[in-house]
Design a protein around this motif. Structure first.
Motif, PDB file in Angstrom:
ATOM      1  N   THR A  88       7.758   6.824 -10.999  1.00  0.00           N
ATOM      2  CA  THR A  88       7.470   7.955 -10.129  1.00  0.00           C
ATOM      3  C   THR A  88       7.666   7.453  -8.705  1.00  0.00           C
ATOM      4  O   THR A  88       7.368   6.296  -8.404  1.00  0.00           O
ATOM      5  N   TYR A  89       8.168   8.323  -7.855  1.00  0.00           N
ATOM      6  CA  TYR A  89       8.357   7.959  -6.449  1.00  0.00           C
ATOM      7  C   TYR A  89       8.607   9.219  -5.640  1.00  0.00           C
ATOM      8  O   TYR A  89       8.781  10.314  -6.190  1.00  0.00           O
ATOM      9  N   GLN A  90       8.612   9.055  -4.335  1.00  0.00           N
ATOM     10  CA  GLN A  90       8.994  10.130  -3.430  1.00  0.00           C
ATOM     11  C   GLN A  90      10.206   9.669  -2.644  1.00  0.00           C
ATOM     12  O   GLN A  90      10.368   8.469  -2.396  1.00  0.00           O
ATOM     13  N   ASP A  91      11.047  10.633  -2.260  1.00  0.00           N
ATOM     14  CA  ASP A  91      12.200  10.286  -1.424  1.00  0.00           C
ATOM     15  C   ASP A  91      11.804  10.434   0.045  1.00  0.00           C
ATOM     16  O   ASP A  91      10.646  10.726   0.364  1.00  0.00           O
ATOM     17  N   GLU A  92      12.769  10.266   0.940  1.00  0.00           N
ATOM     18  CA  GLU A  92      12.477  10.320   2.370  1.00  0.00           C
ATOM     19  C   GLU A  92      12.031  11.706   2.847  1.00  0.00           C
ATOM     20  O   GLU A  92      11.467  11.852   3.929  1.00  0.00           O
ATOM     21  N   ASN A  93      12.238  12.739   2.018  1.00  0.00           N
ATOM     22  CA  ASN A  93      11.777  14.101   2.343  1.00  0.00           C
ATOM     23  C   ASN A  93      10.467  14.433   1.632  1.00  0.00           C
ATOM     24  O   ASN A  93      10.050  15.575   1.607  1.00  0.00           O
ATOM     25  N   TRP A  94       9.873  13.433   0.998  1.00  0.00           N
ATOM     26  CA  TRP A  94       8.594  13.523   0.279  1.00  0.00           C
ATOM     27  C   TRP A  94       8.671  14.388  -0.969  1.00  0.00           C
ATOM     28  O   TRP A  94       7.673  14.861  -1.472  1.00  0.00           O
ATOM     29  N   GLN A 115       0.831  -1.211   0.000  1.00  0.00           N
ATOM     30  CA  GLN A 115       0.000   0.000   0.000  1.00  0.00           C
ATOM     31  C   GLN A 115       0.868   1.264   0.000  1.00  0.00           C
ATOM     32  O   GLN A 115       1.926   1.296   0.635  1.00  0.00           O
ATOM     33  N   ASP A 116       0.369   2.312  -0.688  1.00  0.00           N
ATOM     34  CA  ASP A 116       1.002   3.623  -0.605  1.00  0.00           C
ATOM     35  C   ASP A 116       0.900   4.121   0.839  1.00  0.00           C
ATOM     36  O   ASP A 116      -0.005   3.722   1.572  1.00  0.00           O
ATOM     37  N   ILE A 117       1.835   4.984   1.214  1.00  0.00           N
ATOM     38  CA  ILE A 117       1.814   5.570   2.552  1.00  0.00           C
ATOM     39  C   ILE A 117       1.828   7.087   2.460  1.00  0.00           C
ATOM     40  O   ILE A 117       2.078   7.653   1.391  1.00  0.00           O
ATOM     41  N   THR A 118       1.584   7.747   3.593  1.00  0.00           N
ATOM     42  CA  THR A 118       1.609   9.211   3.675  1.00  0.00           C
ATOM     43  C   THR A 118       2.761   9.620   4.603  1.00  0.00           C
ATOM     44  O   THR A 118       3.307   8.783   5.325  1.00  0.00           O
ATOM     45  N   PRO A 119       3.085  10.924   4.623  1.00  0.00           N
ATOM     46  CA  PRO A 119       4.155  11.388   5.513  1.00  0.00           C
ATOM     47  C   PRO A 119       3.856  11.112   6.999  1.00  0.00           C
ATOM     48  O   PRO A 119       4.759  11.125   7.821  1.00  0.00           O
TER      49      PRO A 119
END
Length: 192
Positions: free
Chosen positions: A125-131, A18-22
């Motif tokens: 597409t992706y986000q890094d640890e800083n979103w 599952q996708d996650i949020t900050p």
């Protein structure tokens, strides 16, 4: 903290993550633990399902592959010197180039290595640890490691790419892994 790696046979390895949020609890610590776990087990990538979390998160350090290359192998791959990155909520947009073989292994499937065909390039597409959001293309060994880890968050394993006869020949070893009848020099948990 070094986390135990989930062995072949555990249901989490076959789930689509599952996708996650900050706001995901303890994410910064989890990422740090994943790096520590990956290095402690001599891996070049680690996905959250491998530590029993069904979330779309993986870490990759393909730079180690290039650091450990023999002198005559240098310059063989277009992605040298590799990358060290965190991938959150990754989704593949496209693969490109010729499929090419490479001998792969997996921390969740110890002591088994097989040639797997994968595309030369992957765009995701992706986000890094800083979103921070990215759409990026990777190639060579780095693309392969990313695709291997990406498969984990899609509920796939590298053995799924093997021909049926090869899989059948490996079934005894796979059964032994799922029952905990394998020795490794890192922490593992086995399906009950």
């Amino acid at each position: 903290m070094i986390l135990p790696i989930v062995a072949y046979g555990a249901p989490v390895l076959r789930k689509v993550a599952q996708d996650i949020t900050p706001e995901y609890p303890g994410l910064e610590k989890l990422i740090a633990d994943m790096w520590e776990t990956m290095y402690a087990s001599s891996g070049v990538g680690l996905a959250a399902p491998q530590i029993n979390r069904d979330i779309r998160l993986f870490v990759v350090d393909s730079a180690q592959i290039f650091e450990n290359q023999e002198e005559d192998e240098k310059g063989e791959y277009p992605d040298e010197p590799g990358v060290k990155k965190v991938f959150i909520n990754a989704h593949v947009m496209a693969t490109d180039g010729k499929d090419w073989p490479y001998n792969e292994g997996c921390l969740s499937i110890p002591k088994i290595r097989e040639d797997v065909m994968r595309a030369e390039k992957v765009t995701l597409t992706y986000q890094d640890e800083n979103w921070k959001e990215y759409t990026e293309t990777f190639n060579g060994i780095t693309a392969r490691v990313i695709l291997h880890e990406y498969d984990h968050i899609e509920g796939k394993l590298f053995i799924d790419y093997l021909k049926p006869l090869k899989r059948k020949m490996l079934q005894g070893k796979l059964n032994d892994i799922s029952k905990g009848k394998v020795r490794v020099d890192y922490k593992m948990t086995f399906a009950k």
